[in-house]
Each structure stands twice: as structure tokens, then as C-alpha cells.
Design a protein around this motif. Structure first.
Motif, PDB file in Angstrom:
ATOM      1  N   CYS A 288       0.811  -1.229   0.000  1.00  0.00           N
ATOM      2  CA  CYS A 288       0.000   0.000   0.000  1.00  0.00           C
ATOM      3  C   CYS A 288       0.842   1.277   0.000  1.00  0.00           C
ATOM      4  O   CYS A 288       0.301   2.374   0.182  1.00  0.00           O
ATOM      5  CB  CYS A 288      -1.002   0.051   1.148  1.00  0.00           C
ATOM      6  SG  CYS A 288      -2.219  -1.288   1.110  1.00  0.00           S
ATOM      7  N   PHE A 289       2.151   1.179  -0.221  1.00  0.00           N
ATOM      8  CA  PHE A 289       3.003   2.370  -0.275  1.00  0.00           C
ATOM      9  C   PHE A 289       2.498   3.366  -1.326  1.00  0.00           C
ATOM     10  O   PHE A 289       2.315   4.550  -1.055  1.00  0.00           O
ATOM     11  CB  PHE A 289       4.443   1.982  -0.625  1.00  0.00           C
ATOM     12  CG  PHE A 289       5.282   1.490   0.510  1.00  0.00           C
ATOM     13  CD1 PHE A 289       4.753   0.662   1.498  1.00  0.00           C
ATOM     14  CD2 PHE A 289       6.626   1.826   0.596  1.00  0.00           C
ATOM     15  CE1 PHE A 289       5.537   0.186   2.535  1.00  0.00           C
ATOM     16  CE2 PHE A 289       7.417   1.358   1.633  1.00  0.00           C
ATOM     17  CZ  PHE A 289       6.881   0.541   2.604  1.00  0.00           C
ATOM     18  N   GLN A 290       2.345   2.875  -2.548  1.00  0.00           N
ATOM     19  CA  GLN A 290       2.086   3.802  -3.649  1.00  0.00           C
ATOM     20  C   GLN A 290       0.693   4.397  -3.577  1.00  0.00           C
ATOM     21  O   GLN A 290       0.495   5.577  -3.912  1.00  0.00           O
ATOM     22  CB  GLN A 290       2.314   3.101  -4.992  1.00  0.00           C
ATOM     23  CG  GLN A 290       3.755   2.693  -5.221  1.00  0.00           C
ATOM     24  CD  GLN A 290       4.109   2.599  -6.688  1.00  0.00           C
ATOM     25  OE1 GLN A 290       4.020   3.582  -7.423  1.00  0.00           O
ATOM     26  NE2 GLN A 290       4.508   1.406  -7.123  1.00  0.00           N
ATOM     27  N   GLU A 291      -0.285   3.613  -3.129  1.00  0.00           N
ATOM     28  CA  GLU A 291      -1.644   4.136  -3.031  1.00  0.00           C
ATOM     29  C   GLU A 291      -1.697   5.296  -2.033  1.00  0.00           C
ATOM     30  O   GLU A 291      -2.345   6.324  -2.294  1.00  0.00           O
ATOM     31  CB  GLU A 291      -2.609   3.032  -2.615  1.00  0.00           C
ATOM     32  CG  GLU A 291      -2.811   1.937  -3.649  1.00  0.00           C
ATOM     33  CD  GLU A 291      -1.816   0.788  -3.517  1.00  0.00           C
ATOM     34  OE1 GLU A 291      -2.036  -0.271  -4.109  1.00  0.00           O
ATOM     35  OE2 GLU A 291      -0.789   0.957  -2.801  1.00  0.00           O
ATOM     36  N   ILE A 292      -1.034   5.142  -0.895  1.00  0.00           N
ATOM     37  CA  ILE A 292      -1.018   6.215   0.102  1.00  0.00           C
ATOM     38  C   ILE A 292      -0.275   7.433  -0.431  1.00  0.00           C
ATOM     39  O   ILE A 292      -0.738   8.578  -0.303  1.00  0.00           O
ATOM     40  CB  ILE A 292      -0.389   5.712   1.417  1.00  0.00           C
ATOM     41  CG1 ILE A 292      -1.320   4.675   2.086  1.00  0.00           C
ATOM     42  CG2 ILE A 292      -0.111   6.878   2.373  1.00  0.00           C
ATOM     43  CD1 ILE A 292      -0.713   3.980   3.289  1.00  0.00           C
ATOM     44  N   THR A 293       0.861   7.206  -1.058  1.00  0.00           N
ATOM     45  CA  THR A 293       1.648   8.326  -1.592  1.00  0.00           C
ATOM     46  C   THR A 293       0.885   9.069  -2.672  1.00  0.00           C
ATOM     47  O   THR A 293       0.820  10.304  -2.684  1.00  0.00           O
ATOM     48  CB  THR A 293       2.989   7.816  -2.138  1.00  0.00           C
ATOM     49  OG1 THR A 293       3.733   7.223  -1.073  1.00  0.00           O
ATOM     50  CG2 THR A 293       3.789   8.961  -2.743  1.00  0.00           C
ATOM     51  N   ASP A 294       0.273   8.333  -3.602  1.00  0.00           N
ATOM     52  CA  ASP A 294      -0.440   8.967  -4.714  1.00  0.00           C
ATOM     53  C   ASP A 294      -1.631   9.788  -4.242  1.00  0.00           C
ATOM     54  O   ASP A 294      -1.912  10.866  -4.781  1.00  0.00           O
ATOM     55  CB  ASP A 294      -0.909   7.902  -5.707  1.00  0.00           C
ATOM     56  CG  ASP A 294       0.232   7.231  -6.461  1.00  0.00           C
ATOM     57  OD1 ASP A 294       1.353   7.784  -6.434  1.00  0.00           O
ATOM     58  OD2 ASP A 294       0.007   6.161  -7.056  1.00  0.00           O
ATOM     59  N   GLN A 295      -2.348   9.268  -3.231  1.00  0.00           N
ATOM     60  CA  GLN A 295      -3.575   9.942  -2.810  1.00  0.00           C
ATOM     61  C   GLN A 295      -3.354  10.988  -1.722  1.00  0.00           C
ATOM     62  O   GLN A 295      -4.033  12.014  -1.697  1.00  0.00           O
ATOM     63  CB  GLN A 295      -4.591   8.907  -2.297  1.00  0.00           C
ATOM     64  CG  GLN A 295      -5.100   7.958  -3.367  1.00  0.00           C
ATOM     65  CD  GLN A 295      -6.137   6.997  -2.823  1.00  0.00           C
ATOM     66  OE1 GLN A 295      -6.992   7.368  -2.015  1.00  0.00           O
ATOM     67  NE2 GLN A 295      -6.088   5.757  -3.260  1.00  0.00           N
ATOM     68  N   ALA A 296      -2.429  10.718  -0.816  1.00  0.00           N
ATOM     69  CA  ALA A 296      -2.246  11.618   0.334  1.00  0.00           C
ATOM     70  C   ALA A 296      -1.022  12.509   0.211  1.00  0.00           C
ATOM     71  O   ALA A 296      -0.870  13.464   0.984  1.00  0.00           O
ATOM     72  CB  ALA A 296      -2.164  10.802   1.624  1.00  0.00           C
ATOM     73  N   GLY A 297      -0.121  12.173  -0.712  1.00  0.00           N
ATOM     74  CA  GLY A 297       1.072  12.995  -0.894  1.00  0.00           C
ATOM     75  C   GLY A 297       2.184  12.727   0.099  1.00  0.00           C
ATOM     76  O   GLY A 297       3.189  13.446   0.109  1.00  0.00           O
ATOM     77  N   PHE A 298       2.017  11.685   0.942  1.00  0.00           N
ATOM     78  CA  PHE A 298       3.061  11.344   1.910  1.00  0.00           C
ATOM     79  C   PHE A 298       3.948  10.274   1.298  1.00  0.00           C
ATOM     80  O   PHE A 298       3.470   9.207   0.888  1.00  0.00           O
ATOM     81  CB  PHE A 298       2.441  10.826   3.209  1.00  0.00           C
ATOM     82  CG  PHE A 298       3.466  10.521   4.268  1.00  0.00           C
ATOM     83  CD1 PHE A 298       3.910  11.512   5.123  1.00  0.00           C
ATOM     84  CD2 PHE A 298       4.015   9.255   4.379  1.00  0.00           C
ATOM     85  CE1 PHE A 298       4.878  11.238   6.089  1.00  0.00           C
ATOM     86  CE2 PHE A 298       4.975   8.967   5.332  1.00  0.00           C
ATOM     87  CZ  PHE A 298       5.410   9.972   6.191  1.00  0.00           C
TER      88      PHE A 298
END
Length: 315
Positions: A288-298
Motif C-alpha cells: 500500500c506504499f504507492q496508493e497512500i503516496t499517490d492519494q495523500a502525498g506522503f
């Protein structure tokens, strides 16, 4: 630094969402040399744990994303870090792999997560160490005890202890429809231990993946929301991932477990939380690294490589 990733075949990576790829990309961005080998590439040879490893060069092309050198037999201790990202099944081959990695540690390898810690933390059963955060649960192969648990709680989730991606999960409601068949199938007629948990209605809002890196929570979770009447939120089972800030309860769970699990050698953990309840502690290859980064910017991958570098500085 030289960072080797023990992972499944690169040809199977879906790089738009793969967390291991995100780790590789961040490491390469920082100038680290990255390598890849599969579990079958490891051997114990002349007393040393070695792997036939290839150096990987990222191309930046989504359709043809890497180039690799020929594989070269290399002692694992020659790498600065070995990142264990082999996906389950957690079968005896996986266990044998952890034994080799543990031996490699005695020969100087720095392995994340620590193989003994992975082996000691069944992803379903580990929640029993933190009962203050769990829904009523029973773990047994006893058919009568499982039937009694359903009779008490009326709406129950049954699941194997070695599944991933939502495989083998069944919900049996108050009417008991297919209760006998589900229990007999999952326990293989009472010979296989499984888990039963009281159903958590908040699953409709998502099965949250809370990542903990170096003992500290990532500030956003990915709520994996079941679709089309499904009871499973797993992305592999068709769930839709929505990044959201941690709730106070999410943070309480993560901040309680994080330091404990980090001290045991688990640099990266994926906690599964439904509503206010901890349901799994994922230690093999949390995603779930990329999903969080893409959506939340973290930038989750940056936090992870920061943690690897810090751990190596302390070693």
C-alpha cells in the motif's frame, strides 16, 4: 550502499502499485546500487549463505522498467542491506528461506525484516498478543468449539491462518447458512487450525492498512473498501483503496505496537484495523506504499529507506 531485494520475479511486478518497486525507486534515487534475487537463488555453499543476484538498473519506462546484469553468486554479507520482500505462501520453503537468511545474519548480513521475527509472527495469530485491541476471537481446529463460538456471537468470520489477499475468508451470519460446510472445509475435518472472529460491521467503511516503519506510524492509512456485497476489503479481492488520516484509535494501536515490534526486528509492519479493532499484523511483505503516496502525498518509500539507512548507521 548495495541493497539487495529478495522478492518474487520482476516480470510479475505491477510497478504502478508495487511497494517493492517503490522501495527500489527511492533507493536508486539516492544513489544506492540495487540488486534482486529470488528465494530459489539462495544457497548454503562452503559454509556461506550466497545468492545468485543481479544488479538492477531502473529505466523510467513503465513498459520496460528495468535492465539487469547477469546473476553473480554473492555472499549475502557483502550487501549493506537485504530487504526480505518474498510474498507468501508462508510454507516450508518460505521457512527454509528464513533459516538461510538468519544464518546469513550471523555472517554479517543486515536483513529487514529480521527472518526470526517474521517466522515468530504469524500474521493472523500475532494479534492475540494485544487482546486490548481485538474483537472476540478463537483459534482452534476443534469443530465443536467453532460451532459454539458461532452460537455465542451469531455473525462470525472464519479464516485460515496462512492465507493472504483475503483468500479463504468466509462470513457466516445468524442463520448459520453453510456453517458446517465452512468449518469442515477450512479445518479439513478438524485437522487444521483456523481463526474465527466476531464480525465487525465497520468493514463496510474499509479494512484499514496502517503502516508502521521503524516503530512509527505512517500518518495515513489505506482503507480498503469492499465492493458489490463482498465482506473482504483486500485489494486482491476487488476492494477499493482510499487513503485517509489515521484516527485516534488507529494511532493508539500503531503507537502501542510499533516500538514493541520494532524492538523485535520488524522494521516494516502493516497493521490491519477494522473499525476500532486490530485484525492482522502483516510482517512478510506489507504493501500500500504507492496508493497512500499517490492519494495523500506522503512519501512512504522515502520514510522506509530513511529507516533502513538509520538502522544501518546504528548497526
Amino acid at each position: 550502499m548495495k541493497i539487495a531485494f529478495l522478492a518474487d520475479p520482476l516480470a510479475g511486478f505491477k510497478i504502478y502499485k508495487d511497494s517493492t518497486f517503490a522501495m527500489m525507486r527511492e533507493a536508486a534515487k539516492r544513489g544506492h546500487a540495487i540488486y534482486h534475487f529470488e528465494q530459489g537463488d539462495m544457497s548454503l555453499s562452503n559454509g556461506a549463505v550466497v545468492a545468485n543476484a543481479a544488479q538492477i538498473h531502473l529505466t523510467g519506462d513503465a513498459d520496460d522498467w528495468y535492465r539487469s546484469t547477469d546473476k553473480v553468486e554473492t555472499a549475502l554479507g557483502e550487501f549493506d542491506a537485504v530487504i526480505q520482500r518474498k510474498d507468501p505462501p508462508f510454507d516450508m520453503e518460505y521457512v527454509y528461506g528464513t533459516y538461510l537468511l538468519e544464518l546469513a545474519e550471523s555472517q554479517g548480513a543486515q536483513v529487514f525484516n529480521k527472518p526470526a521475527a517474521i517466522r515468530s509472527h504469524n500474521e493472523k495469530l500475532s494479534i492475540a498478543q494485544f487482546p486490548q485491541f481485538t474483537t472476540p476471537t478463537v483459534v482452534t481446529s476443534n469443530v465443536t468449539r467453532l460451532r459454539d463460538f458461532h452460537a455465542e456471537h451469531r455473525d462470525v468470520i472464519f479464516k485460515p491462518l496462512d492465507g493472504m489477499g483475503g483468500a479463504g475468508i468466509f462470513r457466516v451470519k445468524d442463520d448459520g447458512m453453510n456453517l458446517g460446510s465452512v468449518i469442515e472445509t477450512l479445518t479439513e475435518e478438524g485437522t487444521r487450525t483456523i481463526m474465527a472472529q466476531r464480525y465487525i460491521p465497520e468493514i463496510v467503511k474499509g479494512d484499514k492498512r496502517v503502516l508502521v516503519i521503524g516503530g512509527k506510524p505512517v500518518p495515513f492509512a489505506l482503507a480498503r473498501i469492499p465492493q458489490a456485497g463482498e465482506v473482504r476489503g483486500n485489494l486482491a479481492a476487488g476492494g477499493v483503496g482510499v487513503a485517509q488520516p489515521l484516527t485516534a484509535r488507529d494511532r493508539e494501536i500503531a503507537e502501542t505496537l510499533g516500538p514493541i515490534l520494532a524492538a523485535r526486528g520488524l522494521l516494516l509492519v502493516g497493521l490491519d484495523v477494522i473499525g476500532d479493532y486490530l485484525t492482522e499484523v502483516n510482517v512478510t511483505s506489507p504493501t500500500c506504499f504507492q496508493e497512500i503516496t499517490d492519494q495523500a502525498g506522503f512519501d512512504v518509500a522515502a520514510m522506509f529507506i530513511d529507516a533502513v539507512e538509520a538502522a544501518l548507521e546504528r548497526a
